[in-house]
Write a protein that holds these residues in place. Structure first.
Motif, PDB file in Angstrom:
ATOM      1  N   ASP A  46       4.157   6.100 -21.715  1.00  0.00           N
ATOM      2  CA  ASP A  46       4.711   4.895 -22.345  1.00  0.00           C
ATOM      3  C   ASP A  46       3.883   3.664 -21.974  1.00  0.00           C
ATOM      4  O   ASP A  46       3.609   3.412 -20.790  1.00  0.00           O
ATOM      5  N   GLU A  47       3.504   2.893 -22.978  1.00  0.00           N
ATOM      6  CA  GLU A  47       2.663   1.717 -22.740  1.00  0.00           C
ATOM      7  C   GLU A  47       3.350   0.687 -21.850  1.00  0.00           C
ATOM      8  O   GLU A  47       2.721   0.078 -20.977  1.00  0.00           O
ATOM      9  N   GLY A  48       4.651   0.476 -22.045  1.00  0.00           N
ATOM     10  CA  GLY A  48       5.369  -0.503 -21.230  1.00  0.00           C
ATOM     11  C   GLY A  48       5.382  -0.130 -19.761  1.00  0.00           C
ATOM     12  O   GLY A  48       5.263  -0.994 -18.890  1.00  0.00           O
ATOM     13  N   VAL A  49       5.522   1.161 -19.486  1.00  0.00           N
ATOM     14  CA  VAL A  49       5.512   1.629 -18.094  1.00  0.00           C
ATOM     15  C   VAL A  49       4.127   1.412 -17.495  1.00  0.00           C
ATOM     16  O   VAL A  49       3.985   0.931 -16.358  1.00  0.00           O
ATOM     17  N   ARG A  50       3.092   1.761 -18.256  1.00  0.00           N
ATOM     18  CA  ARG A  50       1.724   1.593 -17.740  1.00  0.00           C
ATOM     19  C   ARG A  50       1.434   0.122 -17.428  1.00  0.00           C
ATOM     20  O   ARG A  50       0.851  -0.195 -16.382  1.00  0.00           O
ATOM     21  N   ARG A  51       1.849  -0.742 -18.334  1.00  0.00           N
ATOM     22  CA  ARG A  51       1.588  -2.172 -18.117  1.00  0.00           C
ATOM     23  C   ARG A  51       2.344  -2.693 -16.893  1.00  0.00           C
ATOM     24  O   ARG A  51       1.794  -3.417 -16.075  1.00  0.00           O
ATOM     25  N   ALA A  52       3.615  -2.319 -16.769  1.00  0.00           N
ATOM     26  CA  ALA A  52       4.406  -2.761 -15.614  1.00  0.00           C
ATOM     27  C   ALA A  52       3.783  -2.265 -14.312  1.00  0.00           C
ATOM     28  O   ALA A  52       3.712  -2.998 -13.319  1.00  0.00           O
ATOM     29  N   ALA A  53       3.323  -1.009 -14.309  1.00  0.00           N
ATOM     30  CA  ALA A  53       2.695  -0.456 -13.104  1.00  0.00           C
ATOM     31  C   ALA A  53       1.408  -1.201 -12.778  1.00  0.00           C
ATOM     32  O   ALA A  53       1.121  -1.500 -11.608  1.00  0.00           O
ATOM     33  N   ALA A  54       0.607  -1.525 -13.802  1.00  0.00           N
ATOM     34  CA  ALA A  54      -0.650  -2.243 -13.569  1.00  0.00           C
ATOM     35  C   ALA A  54      -0.385  -3.614 -12.955  1.00  0.00           C
ATOM     36  O   ALA A  54      -1.088  -4.048 -12.033  1.00  0.00           O
ATOM     37  N   LEU A  55       0.642  -4.300 -13.436  1.00  0.00           N
ATOM     38  CA  LEU A  55       0.958  -5.626 -12.900  1.00  0.00           C
ATOM     39  C   LEU A  55       1.405  -5.536 -11.439  1.00  0.00           C
ATOM     40  O   LEU A  55       1.067  -6.397 -10.615  1.00  0.00           O
ATOM     41  N   THR A  56       2.172  -4.497 -11.117  1.00  0.00           N
ATOM     42  CA  THR A  56       2.612  -4.333  -9.730  1.00  0.00           C
ATOM     43  C   THR A  56       1.435  -3.954  -8.827  1.00  0.00           C
ATOM     44  O   THR A  56       1.295  -4.487  -7.716  1.00  0.00           O
ATOM     45  N   VAL A  57       0.576  -3.058  -9.293  1.00  0.00           N
ATOM     46  CA  VAL A  57      -0.601  -2.674  -8.503  1.00  0.00           C
ATOM     47  C   VAL A  57      -1.471  -3.892  -8.234  1.00  0.00           C
ATOM     48  O   VAL A  57      -1.997  -4.072  -7.122  1.00  0.00           O
ATOM     49  N   ALA A  58      -1.627  -4.755  -9.232  1.00  0.00           N
ATOM     50  CA  ALA A  58      -2.453  -5.948  -9.051  1.00  0.00           C
ATOM     51  C   ALA A  58      -1.932  -6.815  -7.914  1.00  0.00           C
ATOM     52  O   ALA A  58      -2.711  -7.435  -7.176  1.00  0.00           O
ATOM     53  N   ARG A  59      -0.618  -6.850  -7.750  1.00  0.00           N
ATOM     54  CA  ARG A  59      -0.038  -7.680  -6.680  1.00  0.00           C
ATOM     55  C   ARG A  59      -0.240  -7.075  -5.296  1.00  0.00           C
ATOM     56  O   ARG A  59      -0.056  -7.762  -4.296  1.00  0.00           O
ATOM     57  N   VAL A  60      -0.597  -5.783  -5.236  1.00  0.00           N
ATOM     58  CA  VAL A  60      -0.875  -5.166  -3.932  1.00  0.00           C
ATOM     59  C   VAL A  60      -2.084  -5.833  -3.281  1.00  0.00           C
ATOM     60  O   VAL A  60      -2.175  -5.962  -2.064  1.00  0.00           O
ATOM     61  N   GLY A  61      -3.038  -6.249  -4.103  1.00  0.00           N
ATOM     62  CA  GLY A  61      -4.198  -6.969  -3.590  1.00  0.00           C
ATOM     63  C   GLY A  61      -5.348  -6.050  -3.201  1.00  0.00           C
ATOM     64  O   GLY A  61      -5.486  -4.935  -3.731  1.00  0.00           O
ATOM     65  N   PRO A  62      -6.206  -6.485  -2.266  1.00  0.00           N
ATOM     66  CA  PRO A  62      -7.427  -5.738  -1.923  1.00  0.00           C
ATOM     67  C   PRO A  62      -7.188  -4.283  -1.543  1.00  0.00           C
ATOM     68  O   PRO A  62      -8.052  -3.431  -1.788  1.00  0.00           O
ATOM     69  N   ALA A  63      -6.033  -3.987  -0.958  1.00  0.00           N
ATOM     70  CA  ALA A  63      -5.768  -2.603  -0.547  1.00  0.00           C
ATOM     71  C   ALA A  63      -5.740  -1.646  -1.732  1.00  0.00           C
ATOM     72  O   ALA A  63      -5.912  -0.428  -1.552  1.00  0.00           O
ATOM     73  N   PRO A  96       0.815  -1.228   0.000  1.00  0.00           N
ATOM     74  CA  PRO A  96       0.000   0.000   0.000  1.00  0.00           C
ATOM     75  C   PRO A  96       0.843   1.271   0.000  1.00  0.00           C
ATOM     76  O   PRO A  96       0.446   2.282  -0.575  1.00  0.00           O
ATOM     77  N   ARG A  97       2.019   1.233   0.616  1.00  0.00           N
ATOM     78  CA  ARG A  97       2.866   2.431   0.672  1.00  0.00           C
ATOM     79  C   ARG A  97       3.324   2.868  -0.719  1.00  0.00           C
ATOM     80  O   ARG A  97       3.605   4.037  -0.958  1.00  0.00           O
ATOM     81  N   SER A  98       3.427   1.927  -1.640  1.00  0.00           N
ATOM     82  CA  SER A  98       3.877   2.256  -2.996  1.00  0.00           C
ATOM     83  C   SER A  98       2.757   2.767  -3.890  1.00  0.00           C
ATOM     84  O   SER A  98       3.019   3.259  -4.993  1.00  0.00           O
ATOM     85  N   LEU A  99       1.495   2.649  -3.437  1.00  0.00           N
ATOM     86  CA  LEU A  99       0.361   2.952  -4.313  1.00  0.00           C
ATOM     87  C   LEU A  99       0.375   4.383  -4.876  1.00  0.00           C
ATOM     88  O   LEU A  99       0.103   4.567  -6.066  1.00  0.00           O
ATOM     89  N   PRO A 100       0.660   5.421  -4.075  1.00  0.00           N
ATOM     90  CA  PRO A 100       0.639   6.768  -4.662  1.00  0.00           C
ATOM     91  C   PRO A 100       1.556   6.915  -5.872  1.00  0.00           C
ATOM     92  O   PRO A 100       1.174   7.507  -6.885  1.00  0.00           O
ATOM     93  N   LEU A 101       2.765   6.369  -5.768  1.00  0.00           N
ATOM     94  CA  LEU A 101       3.705   6.462  -6.882  1.00  0.00           C
ATOM     95  C   LEU A 101       3.276   5.559  -8.041  1.00  0.00           C
ATOM     96  O   LEU A 101       3.323   5.943  -9.212  1.00  0.00           O
ATOM     97  N   LEU A 102       2.819   4.360  -7.715  1.00  0.00           N
ATOM     98  CA  LEU A 102       2.401   3.428  -8.764  1.00  0.00           C
ATOM     99  C   LEU A 102       1.206   3.956  -9.546  1.00  0.00           C
ATOM    100  O   LEU A 102       1.148   3.799 -10.785  1.00  0.00           O
ATOM    101  N   THR A 103       0.266   4.560  -8.868  1.00  0.00           N
ATOM    102  CA  THR A 103      -0.924   5.031  -9.583  1.00  0.00           C
ATOM    103  C   THR A 103      -0.596   6.203 -10.508  1.00  0.00           C
ATOM    104  O   THR A 103      -1.255   6.378 -11.538  1.00  0.00           O
ATOM    105  N   THR A 104       0.404   7.000 -10.169  1.00  0.00           N
ATOM    106  CA  THR A 104       0.814   8.039 -11.119  1.00  0.00           C
ATOM    107  C   THR A 104       1.435   7.407 -12.365  1.00  0.00           C
ATOM    108  O   THR A 104       1.278   7.928 -13.474  1.00  0.00           O
TER     109      THR A 104
END
Length: 413
Positions: free
Chosen positions: A334-351, A320-328
């Motif tokens: 860049d599509e690759g950056v967006r995709r990588a961020a989406a995959l990392t956010v997904a691993r955060v889970g319900p939060a 959850p601490r990384s969410l503010p930076l990840l959501t930006t």
């Protein structure tokens, strides 16, 4: 009769010429890793000189060879042996040539019907072998003066070879043996746990020697081994390379210290983040993540180079601490950056669900499409929000994306 013989001679010459032309192509590449890897099945290792080579059938070849340097097994220098192999790529030239010196791993002739036809039991005199690893376990023109280190490794009892003694023998082969075999030895060593290697002084001494004065290609392999986990005994040699080598080895040595979260790294990070070389800015991102340096992370999230931003999107901890930076980063250009961020956010889970819902609900938010991807990657956790988006979101594009993520056909939405 004379005319017939002349025509036959001409035909034979033509066929020989055609055969020669056909076999002038690329030969099979030598495979030092296969040579070392064949140790569990090899009957013998030997440096031989090829003499007469003949084709047995469409894919099979045999050659008469003279043993120049026996490495292991029942062979002696000067022995005449027969070696067989297959060329399954029939368009390619035979891998061995008459007069060529080759180091081989040899196994007994197989007992399959094909090989029994080629070499009936009555012709198998203990001096006929096939090349191991389906013909790939060989090295051309070996340095026979440096084969003692290979002999030390292949001569070990199998139980000892798989343990500390085997690791030590591989390390010695890497530090002192024939260079191609040294590469292979390091690749095999890299499959062993770093902690196991670090517990062996003989291994540490050999790897440190390579880092001090070995060829660059071997030094890179040693540093790659070190990156898999901290090896305290190698730290001084890694630091030496990092601080005094401005080339590829030095760069990789710093990356290794970052992976180890070594305290020597922290003072370097700010300078790396401002470097012209993209490599250092990417490394600054990794280091800033490792040491939780928020100011550096904030600076790098708007770096002009997409690969730098992608390091953050891919390697930030899924918390959850990384969410503010990840959501930006979900709205990155860049599509690759967006995709990588989406995959990392997904691993955060319900939060992450409240933040993703907020992004999708804001009209025209550039992060919304990547937020849908994150929900899709979350599986069942994200399904309810995906269904809500597919049915009720005012943005038609998001409705289509959500429906696609749910596996619905176009006619269903």
């Amino acid at each position: 009769m004379r005319r017939i013989r002349l025509c036959a001679a001409i035909l034979a010459c033509a066929l020989a010429h055609c055969t020669e032309q056909r076999t002038e192509g690329r030969r099979a590449a030598e495979d030092p890793v296969a040579l070392l890897g064949a140790v569990s099945v090899a009957t013998a290792y030997a440096h031989v000189r090829f003499d007469r080579i003949a084709r047995i059938d469409r894919t099979g070849y045999r050659a008469e060879c003279i043993v120049r340097t026996p490495v292991s097994g029942p062979l002696r220098a000067g022995d005449k042996i027969t070696i067989a192999w297959e060329e399954l790529a029939t368009h390619r030239a035979p891998r061995f040539r008459s007069g060529e010196d080759v180091l081989l791993a040899l196994t007994p002739v197989p007992s399959t019907s094909l090989w029994l036809h080629r070499f009936p039991p009555q012709l198998r005199d203990g001096k006929t072998f096939v090349v191991a690893a389906q013909g790939d376990a060989f090295v051309r023109e070996p340095d026979s003066s440096r084969l003692a280190w290979l002999q030390a490794y292949v001569g070990l009892d199998p139980a000892r070879r798989s343990g500390p003694e085997g690791a030590a023998a591989l390390a010695q082969l890497a530090a002192r043996g024939e260079e191609r075999l040294a590469h292979a030895a390091l690749k095999i060593l890299s499959q062993r746990p770093a902690g196991q290697l670090g517990a062996q002084p003989e291994v540490i001494a050999a790897l440190s020697q390579i880092l001090r004065d070995g060829p660059t290609s071997l030094q890179l392999l040693v540093v790659e081994i070190a990156r898999t986990g901290p090896i305290p005994g190698l730290r001084s040699a890694i630091v030496e390379r990092a601080q005094h080598d401005v080339g590829e080895v030095g760069k990789l040595a710093w990356a290794t210290l970052v992976a180890w979260q070594d305290p020597l790294v922290r003072p370097q990070v700010q300078a790396w983040a401002e470097a012209q070389d993209t490599y250092w800015r990417r490394l600054a991102g990794q280091a800033a993540i490792a040491f939780d340096m928020r100011e550096v992370l904030e600076k790098l999230r708007s770096d002009p180079e997409a690969s730098v931003r992608e390091v953050l999107a891919r390697e930030l901890p899924a918390t959850p601490r990384s969410l503010p930076l990840l959501t930006t980063l979900l709205s990155d250009p860049d599509e690759g950056v967006r995709r990588a961020a989406a995959l990392t956010v997904a691993r955060v889970g319900p939060a992450a669900l409240p933040e993703l819902e907020a992004l999708i609900s804001r009209p025209g938010d550039p992060a919304a499409p990547a937020a849908v991807l994150a929900l899709a990657e979350m599986g069942d956790m994200g399904r309810a929000l995906l269904e809500k988006t597919a049915e009720r979101n005012p943005d038609e594009r998001l409705r289509r994306l959500a429906a696609l993520a749910l596996g619905r056909a176009q006619s269903e939405h």
